[in-house]
Design an enzyme around this catalytic site. Structure first.
Site, short mmCIF file in Angstrom:
data_model
loop_
_atom_site.label_atom_id
_atom_site.label_comp_id
_atom_site.label_asym_id
_atom_site.label_seq_id
_atom_site.Cartn_x
_atom_site.Cartn_y
_atom_site.Cartn_z
N ASP A 74 38.21 38.92 36.01
CA ASP A 74 39.43 38.09 35.97
C ASP A 74 39.27 36.87 36.87
O ASP A 74 40.15 36.02 36.94
CB ASP A 74 40.69 38.91 36.30
N SER A 75 38.09 36.76 37.54
CA SER A 75 37.72 35.52 38.22
C SER A 75 37.69 34.36 37.23
O SER A 75 37.64 33.20 37.63
CB SER A 75 36.34 35.66 38.89
N LYS A 88 37.28 47.58 34.31
CA LYS A 88 37.30 47.64 35.77
C LYS A 88 38.72 47.39 36.25
O LYS A 88 39.42 46.55 35.67
CB LYS A 88 36.34 46.60 36.37
N GLU A 118 33.86 44.88 47.62
CA GLU A 118 33.92 43.43 47.84
C GLU A 118 34.30 43.14 49.29
O GLU A 118 35.30 43.65 49.80
CB GLU A 118 34.93 42.79 46.88
N GLU A 161 41.28 47.26 40.03
CA GLU A 161 41.25 47.14 41.48
C GLU A 161 42.15 48.18 42.14
O GLU A 161 43.25 48.46 41.65
CB GLU A 161 41.73 45.73 41.90
N ASP A 190 37.51 43.22 33.04
CA ASP A 190 38.52 43.46 34.08
C ASP A 190 39.90 43.66 33.48
O ASP A 190 40.30 42.94 32.55
CB ASP A 190 38.61 42.22 34.99
O1 KIV Z 1 36.62 39.07 38.78
C1 KIV Z 1 35.46 39.16 39.20
O2 KIV Z 1 34.58 38.34 38.92
C2 KIV Z 1 35.15 40.30 40.05
C3 KIV Z 1 33.85 40.29 40.78
C4 KIV Z 1 33.88 39.27 41.84
C5 KIV Z 1 33.47 41.62 41.29
O3 KIV Z 1 35.94 41.19 40.17
#
Ligand code: KIV
Length: 275
Positions: A44-45, A113, A182, A115, A83
């Site tokens: 989600d970056s 994924k 992280e 969090e 994510d």
């Molecule tokens: O969103 C992302 O790119 C991430 C990584 C930095 C682990 O969660």
């Protein structure tokens, strides 16, 4: 050979390092996949590096599905992890399972994924029971940026370090097959890594993790809004792009591009018949 959940667990057992990079589009995913990376994360970056938000809070399920499906079309061998965006799983176990299912069906993920530690274990348990592999993510979790109040590095006090160890064990027991650490001090990340049977994937967590992940624009020097300490530039692609864009503008303005070899031809007698 297609990377799977089994590849991750075998790598941990054999002491082999795992590689993961982010991607958000078809062409980049294809290039990264061809490098032999174990896993591609549609992070989600993308809110920061693709959409220009200052954080990941505004990223939607539709954003993740749109970019995830593009990445999946470019990948042959890497394990594609997508994510779960902010509020797609925190709200309820039902939302978590439905949204994880959408990332698999519409985004064509191989795993999702999310969090959080002990507090999201009911969600991890329910998603894995639905047959969807889960990567957990603890330490600095960017979706909670407002709750962290500015501290990036997590687990520096004895109490918070112990809490991270408990969180790591909890997500493993809930069924996660890997966990991202992280911004965790490297000695603590090594302790966590030794205590787990599932692999740890570090970002800002030192060399003692079972694998590493980076945002591809960070490692290629393409993103300059902020540069965390853990980022290494493996190339300066941002500067190469700027140089190429300038050369294009110069050649178009000078009339040297397009040249003869870039043109399509037509017979002169066709041109002569025109009025
Ligand atoms: O969103 C992302 O790119 C991430 C990584 C930095 C682990 O969660």
């Amino acid at each position: 050979m297609k990377n799977t959940v089994t590849t991750f667990l075998k790598a941990k057992q054999n002491g082999e390092k795992l590689t993961m990079l982010t991607a958000y589009d078809y062409s980049t995913a294809k290039l990264i996949d061809e490098s032999g990376v174990n896993s591609i994360l549609v992070g989600d970056s993308l809110g920061n590096v693709m959409l220009g938000y200052e954080d990941t809070i505004s990223v939607t399920m539709e954003d993740m599905i749109h970019h995830g499906a593009a990445v999946a079309r470019g990948v042959k061998n890497a394990l594609v992890v997508i994510d779960m965006p902010f509020m797609s799983y925190q709200s309820s176990i039902y939302d978590a399972v439905v949204n994880a299912g959408r990332l698999m069906k519409e985004g064509r993920a191989n795993a999702v994924k999310l969090e959080g530690g002990a507090e999201v274990c009911p969600q991890i348990e329910a998603i894995t029971k639905a047959g969807i592999p889960v990567v957990a993510h603890i330490g600095f979790t960017p979706q909670s940026v407002n709750a962290f109040g500015g501290n990036r590095v997590q687990g520096k006090s004895a109490e918070s370090a112990q809490k991270l160890i408990e969180d790591a064990k909890a997500v493993q027991n809930a069924g996660a097959f890997a966990v991202v650490l992280e911004c965790v001090p490297s000695k603590l990340a090594s302790v966590i890594t030794q205590k787990l049977d599932i692999p740890t994937i570090g970002i800002g967590a030192g060399n003692g993790c079972d694998g590493q992940v980076l945002v591809y624009q960070d490692m290629l020097g393409m993103f300059s809004d902020f540069r965390p300490k853990f980022v290494k530039h493996f190339a300066n692609v941002g500067e190469m792009m700027r140089t190429a864009f300038r050369a294009y503008c110069d050649e178009v303005q000078a009339g040297t591009f397009p040249a003869k070899e870039h043109e399509y031809t037509i017979d002169d007698d066709v041109i002569e018949k025109l009025y």
